[in-house]
Motif scaffolding. Structure first.
Motif, mmCIF file in Angstrom:
data_model
loop_
_atom_site.group_PDB
_atom_site.id
_atom_site.type_symbol
_atom_site.label_atom_id
_atom_site.label_comp_id
_atom_site.label_asym_id
_atom_site.label_seq_id
_atom_site.Cartn_x
_atom_site.Cartn_y
_atom_site.Cartn_z
ATOM 1 N N GLN A 149 51.684 36.274 41.772
ATOM 2 C CA GLN A 149 52.302 37.073 42.831
ATOM 3 C C GLN A 149 52.288 38.552 42.472
ATOM 4 O OE1 GLN A 149 53.119 36.256 45.798
ATOM 5 N NE2 GLN A 149 54.150 38.135 46.435
ATOM 6 N N VAL A 150 52.477 38.866 41.188
ATOM 7 C CA VAL A 150 52.404 40.262 40.751
ATOM 8 C C VAL A 150 51.031 40.836 41.073
ATOM 9 C CG1 VAL A 150 52.490 41.825 38.775
ATOM 10 C CG2 VAL A 150 54.117 39.935 38.924
ATOM 11 N N PHE A 151 49.986 40.092 40.762
ATOM 12 C CA PHE A 151 48.622 40.568 41.030
ATOM 13 C C PHE A 151 48.383 40.728 42.531
ATOM 14 C CE2 PHE A 151 47.799 40.354 36.709
ATOM 15 C CZ PHE A 151 46.471 40.596 36.397
ATOM 16 N N PHE A 152 48.851 39.795 43.324
ATOM 17 C CA PHE A 152 48.683 39.892 44.775
ATOM 18 C C PHE A 152 49.397 41.127 45.323
ATOM 19 C CE2 PHE A 152 48.039 35.026 45.363
ATOM 20 C CZ PHE A 152 46.734 35.162 44.921
ATOM 21 N N GLU A 153 50.583 41.389 44.813
ATOM 22 C CA GLU A 153 51.336 42.554 45.255
ATOM 23 C C GLU A 153 50.645 43.855 44.827
ATOM 24 O OE1 GLU A 153 54.910 42.982 46.988
ATOM 25 O OE2 GLU A 153 53.269 41.798 47.824
ATOM 26 N N VAL A 154 50.139 43.890 43.606
ATOM 27 C CA VAL A 154 49.402 45.074 43.146
ATOM 28 C C VAL A 154 48.186 45.312 44.037
ATOM 29 C CG1 VAL A 154 47.978 46.005 41.268
ATOM 30 C CG2 VAL A 154 50.200 44.965 40.752
ATOM 31 N N ASP A 155 47.475 44.236 44.362
ATOM 32 C CA ASP A 155 46.308 44.358 45.227
ATOM 33 C C ASP A 155 46.703 44.915 46.595
ATOM 34 O OD1 ASP A 155 43.355 43.568 45.707
ATOM 35 O OD2 ASP A 155 44.393 42.562 47.364
ATOM 36 N N LEU A 188 42.870 35.729 37.720
ATOM 37 C CA LEU A 188 43.586 36.276 38.864
ATOM 38 C C LEU A 188 42.832 37.450 39.473
ATOM 39 C CD1 LEU A 188 47.281 36.175 37.558
ATOM 40 C CD2 LEU A 188 46.187 34.600 39.150
ATOM 41 N N ALA A 189 42.275 38.299 38.601
ATOM 42 C CA ALA A 189 41.488 39.431 39.085
ATOM 43 C C ALA A 189 40.229 38.958 39.812
ATOM 44 C CB ALA A 189 41.114 40.330 37.915
ATOM 45 N N GLU A 190 39.619 37.904 39.302
ATOM 46 C CA GLU A 190 38.411 37.366 39.925
ATOM 47 C C GLU A 190 38.708 36.850 41.334
ATOM 48 O OE1 GLU A 190 34.806 34.199 38.891
ATOM 49 O OE2 GLU A 190 36.531 34.405 37.546
ATOM 50 N N LYS A 191 39.869 36.207 41.502
ATOM 51 C CA LYS A 191 40.268 35.729 42.831
ATOM 52 C C LYS A 191 40.352 36.865 43.835
ATOM 53 C CE LYS A 191 43.080 31.644 41.722
ATOM 54 N NZ LYS A 191 44.455 31.074 41.825
ATOM 55 N N LEU A 192 40.762 38.022 43.349
ATOM 56 C CA LEU A 192 40.946 39.183 44.219
ATOM 57 C C LEU A 192 39.679 40.032 44.335
ATOM 58 C CD1 LEU A 192 44.475 40.123 42.866
ATOM 59 C CD2 LEU A 192 43.971 39.244 45.145
ATOM 60 N N LEU A 193 38.622 39.572 43.642
ATOM 61 C CA LEU A 193 37.309 40.253 43.671
ATOM 62 C C LEU A 193 37.366 41.641 43.041
ATOM 63 C CD1 LEU A 193 36.128 39.292 47.290
ATOM 64 C CD2 LEU A 193 35.750 38.062 45.145
ATOM 65 N N TRP A 194 38.303 41.814 42.108
ATOM 66 C CA TRP A 194 38.408 43.089 41.417
ATOM 67 C C TRP A 194 37.275 43.276 40.422
ATOM 68 C CZ3 TRP A 194 44.248 43.032 39.643
ATOM 69 C CH2 TRP A 194 45.071 43.239 40.754
ATOM 70 N N GLU A 195 36.879 44.509 40.232
ATOM 71 C CA GLU A 195 35.957 44.850 39.154
ATOM 72 C C GLU A 195 36.726 44.815 37.838
ATOM 73 O OE1 GLU A 195 32.952 48.528 37.823
ATOM 74 O OE2 GLU A 195 34.210 48.696 39.619
ATOM 75 N N ASN A 196 36.126 44.196 36.827
ATOM 76 C CA ASN A 196 36.800 44.004 35.548
ATOM 77 C C ASN A 196 36.152 44.901 34.503
ATOM 78 O OD1 ASN A 196 37.950 43.087 33.167
ATOM 79 N ND2 ASN A 196 37.797 40.923 33.720
ATOM 80 N N PHE A 197 36.931 45.835 33.946
ATOM 81 C CA PHE A 197 36.421 46.737 32.918
ATOM 82 C C PHE A 197 36.604 46.172 31.506
ATOM 83 C CE2 PHE A 197 37.426 49.721 36.433
ATOM 84 C CZ PHE A 197 36.139 50.194 36.646
ATOM 85 N N GLY A 198 37.113 44.942 31.413
ATOM 86 C CA GLY A 198 37.208 44.289 30.111
ATOM 87 C C GLY A 198 38.562 44.465 29.450
ATOM 88 N N PHE A 199 38.716 43.778 28.350
ATOM 89 C CA PHE A 199 39.956 43.767 27.580
ATOM 90 C C PHE A 199 39.744 44.528 26.286
ATOM 91 C CE2 PHE A 199 42.422 41.244 24.276
ATOM 92 C CZ PHE A 199 43.630 41.910 24.502
ATOM 93 N N LEU A 200 40.514 45.594 26.075
ATOM 94 C CA LEU A 200 40.471 46.342 24.828
ATOM 95 C C LEU A 200 41.492 45.714 23.888
ATOM 96 C CD1 LEU A 200 39.384 48.671 23.156
ATOM 97 C CD2 LEU A 200 41.066 50.173 24.251
ATOM 98 N N LEU A 206 44.248 45.866 29.589
ATOM 99 C CA LEU A 206 43.452 45.227 30.619
ATOM 100 C C LEU A 206 43.294 46.216 31.771
ATOM 101 C CD1 LEU A 206 45.615 42.724 29.518
ATOM 102 C CD2 LEU A 206 43.722 41.509 30.583
ATOM 103 N N HIS A 207 42.114 46.229 32.378
ATOM 104 C CA HIS A 207 41.785 47.302 33.308
ATOM 105 C C HIS A 207 40.885 46.767 34.427
ATOM 106 C CE1 HIS A 207 39.793 51.553 33.769
ATOM 107 N NE2 HIS A 207 40.625 51.283 34.767
ATOM 108 N N PHE A 208 41.342 46.950 35.667
ATOM 109 C CA PHE A 208 40.611 46.427 36.825
ATOM 110 C C PHE A 208 40.551 47.483 37.930
ATOM 111 C CE2 PHE A 208 43.037 42.975 34.801
ATOM 112 C CZ PHE A 208 42.019 42.107 34.444
ATOM 113 N N ARG A 209 39.616 47.276 38.862
ATOM 114 C CA ARG A 209 39.534 48.168 40.017
ATOM 115 C C ARG A 209 39.363 47.338 41.287
ATOM 116 N NH1 ARG A 209 35.762 53.215 39.421
ATOM 117 N NH2 ARG A 209 34.136 51.634 39.192
ATOM 118 N N LYS A 210 40.166 47.681 42.288
ATOM 119 C CA LYS A 210 40.081 47.012 43.580
ATOM 120 C C LYS A 210 38.849 47.493 44.343
ATOM 121 C CE LYS A 210 42.679 46.521 47.927
ATOM 122 N NZ LYS A 210 43.952 46.812 48.609
#
Length: 283
Positions: free
Chosen positions: A157-163, A209-221, A278-282
């Motif tokens: 739900q946090v990810f959905f709200e952020v999106d 969760l990011a994949e479900k939202l089709l976010w671009e994934n910049f990877g995990f540092l 963790l870093h993503f882009r909508k």
């Protein structure tokens, strides 16, 4: 490790809110953690302070962003604590930042510090939780969070709200203490009990969760080596300053905190915990 979300969200929110509003917790985090940031720091040497290590985390996160921060940039910090990151960004870039945080005690100190620095017009401080963000769709260029999402029993739900509140092309960048992929079942039970949840998040969970939202994934540092270093530094401060701390904080709180920190240290040393950016882009 299988992820489940079977705790009542309202109950967990109430517990977390009451904890961070308590006088013991407020004084502890303000004095021991420095009253600016309540998150894991990055330790470049053995002599660095908790405050400076915490500032290292903010600087590294800022360096990962793809979006240039200007005076027009709108940033949402979820689980903002005392607002240390917001003040730093406001002073450096003049950006507009909204702090959303459960604890009104922390929020009041956040507002006070912002006013004293003359940057209160740049920073709005609101009470709320990140499962129900009180903002219109597409309101922010960047959503930021440091070591707060672990407290949510409903991370999806946090990810959905952020999106929902991110603009198209907006970025979500955060840190979070997580369970590692090789964490044995039951090995973090003491940590789960302390935060009143059945699990922590994980890199694989957040990526899915990011994949479900089709976010671009910049990877995990991966910065997991800092987990044991950070909690060891906090526990060392308790041990060295306990004579003074017990004048303002109950001994029961300090004993419980020291024991809890020990669980995080062991989990970090054994590789059962992970931490990093963790870093993503909508889209």
């Amino acid at each position: 490790m299988k992820q489940t979300q079977n705790k009542n969200t309202k109950d967990v929110i109430t517990i977390a809110k009451d904890y961070y509003n308590s006088p013991d917790a407020d004084f502890f985090y303000e004095e021991v953690w420095g009253g600016e940031d309540i998150h894991i720091g990055i330790y470049t040497d053995d002599k660095i302070s908790i405050k400076d290590a915490s500032r290292n985390t903010i600087n590294l996160m800022l360096g990962q962003l793809k979006t240039p921060i200007t005076k027009e940039t709108k940033i949402l910090d979820i689980g903002s604590g005392y607002g240390g990151a917001a003040r730093f960004i406001a002073k450096e870039y003049g950006a507009n930042i909204t702090c959303l945080n459960l604890s009104e005690t922390e929020n009041n100190l956040n507002r006070k510090k912002n006013y004293e620095l003359g940057i209160d017009s740049n920073i709005q401080v609101l009470e709320g939780n990140f499962e129900e963000l009180p903002f219109d769709p597409s309101s922010f260029d960047i959503v930021w969070s440091e070591d707060a999402i672990l407290h949510s029993p409903n991370k999806e739900q946090v990810f959905f709200e952020v999106d929902r509140v991110l603009k198209s092309g907006g970025e979500f960048i955060f840190t979070d203490p997580m369970q590692s992929s090789n964490c044995p079942e039951g090995s973090l039970r003491s940590i789960y009990d302390r935060i009143h949840l059945d699990n922590l998040g994980s890199v694989s969970l957040y990526n899915s969760l990011a994949e479900k939202l089709l976010w671009e994934n910049f990877g995990f540092l991966n910065l997991s080596e800092n987990i044991a270093k950070h909690y060891s530094a906090v526990r060392k401060t308790i041990e060295e300053e306990k004579v003074l701390l017990v004048l303002k904080i109950s001994n029961e709180f300090l004993e419980r905190m020291s024991k809890g920190l020990g669980h995080w240290i062991v989990g970090g040393e054994k590789g059962y915990l992970e931490w990093g950016i963790l870093h993503f882009r909508k889209p």
